[in-house]
Design a protein around this motif. Structure first.
Motif, PDB file in Angstrom:
ATOM      1  N   GLN A 158       0.936  -1.128  -0.083  1.00  0.00           N
ATOM      2  CA  GLN A 158       0.073   0.026  -0.017  1.00  0.00           C
ATOM      3  C   GLN A 158       0.868   1.384  -0.076  1.00  0.00           C
TER       4      GLN A 158
ATOM      5  N   GLN B  41       1.113   5.456   0.530  1.00  0.00           N
ATOM      6  CA  GLN B  41       0.522   6.490   1.113  1.00  0.00           C
ATOM      7  C   GLN B  41       1.257   8.007   0.662  1.00  0.00           C
TER       8      GLN B  41
ATOM      9  N   ALA C 169       5.951  10.356   0.204  1.00  0.00           N
ATOM     10  CA  ALA C 169       5.451   9.228  -0.339  1.00  0.00           C
ATOM     11  C   ALA C 169       5.898   7.846   0.544  1.00  0.00           C
TER      12      ALA C 169
ATOM     13  N   ASN D  67       0.158  14.642  -5.775  1.00  0.00           N
ATOM     14  CA  ASN D  67       0.013  13.659  -6.477  1.00  0.00           C
ATOM     15  C   ASN D  67       1.259  13.017  -7.314  1.00  0.00           C
TER      16      ASN D  67
ATOM     17  N   SER E 185       4.919   0.276  -8.068  1.00  0.00           N
ATOM     18  CA  SER E 185       5.070  -0.450  -6.836  1.00  0.00           C
ATOM     19  C   SER E 185       5.445  -1.846  -7.250  1.00  0.00           C
TER      20      SER E 185
ATOM     21  N   SER F 228       0.512   3.348 -10.927  1.00  0.00           N
ATOM     22  CA  SER F 228      -1.043   3.862 -10.327  1.00  0.00           C
ATOM     23  C   SER F 228      -0.742   5.452  -9.794  1.00  0.00           C
ATOM     24  N   ASN F 229      -1.801   6.077  -9.887  1.00  0.00           N
ATOM     25  CA  ASN F 229      -1.918   7.455  -9.426  1.00  0.00           C
ATOM     26  C   ASN F 229      -2.390   7.770  -8.188  1.00  0.00           C
ATOM     27  N   TYR F 230      -1.473   8.382  -7.639  1.00  0.00           N
ATOM     28  CA  TYR F 230      -2.105   8.451  -5.802  1.00  0.00           C
ATOM     29  C   TYR F 230      -1.963   9.945  -5.767  1.00  0.00           C
ATOM     30  N   TRP F 231      -2.959  10.214  -4.514  1.00  0.00           N
ATOM     31  CA  TRP F 231      -3.292  11.475  -4.142  1.00  0.00           C
ATOM     32  C   TRP F 231      -3.106  11.559  -2.671  1.00  0.00           C
TER      33      TRP F 231
END
Length: 120
Positions: free
Chosen positions: A1, A3, A24, A96, A101, A107-110
């Protein structure tokens, strides 16, 4: 995961400065572009600044010359130095990042957002 955790927002007077940070963490193999977006009440989310893995940058016209985006790849962290802040910069600022991973997929993360308020 994975973050993204932002920090550094707050209340500042017009003409003041703030430095936002976004770190991150988690299952990170590689980070491509990282950026800052903002959303003011009643408005759509907009791009503020973007920085590629190699350090190329792009800015919204409204912040050029006042904001500087940078990143520390060793720390998986992106920064936004905001100078000469104006009341119209008031918004929730979101981090952003496009992250690959350990499973090999990007993948796009916020982040959760941090409030910046510019007011006297």
């Amino acid at each position: 995961q994975v973050q993204l955790v932002e920090s550094g927002g707050g209340l500042v007077q017009p003409g003041g400065s703030l430095r936002l940070s976004c770190a991150a963490s988690g299952s990170i193999f590689r980070i491509n572009a990282m950026g800052w977006y903002r959303q003011a009440p009643g408005k759509e989310r907009e791009l503020v600044a973007l920085i590629t893995e190699g350090g190329n940058t792009d800015y919204a016209d409204s912040v050029k010359g006042r904001f500087t985006i940078s990143r520390d790849n060793a720390k998986n962290t992106v920064y936004l130095q905001s100078n000469n802040l104006k009341p119209e910069d008031t918004a929730v600022y979101y981090c952003n990042a496009e992250i690959r991973s350990a499973n090999g997929y990007f993948s796009n993360y916020w982040g959760q957002g941090t409030q910046v308020t510019v007011s006297s």
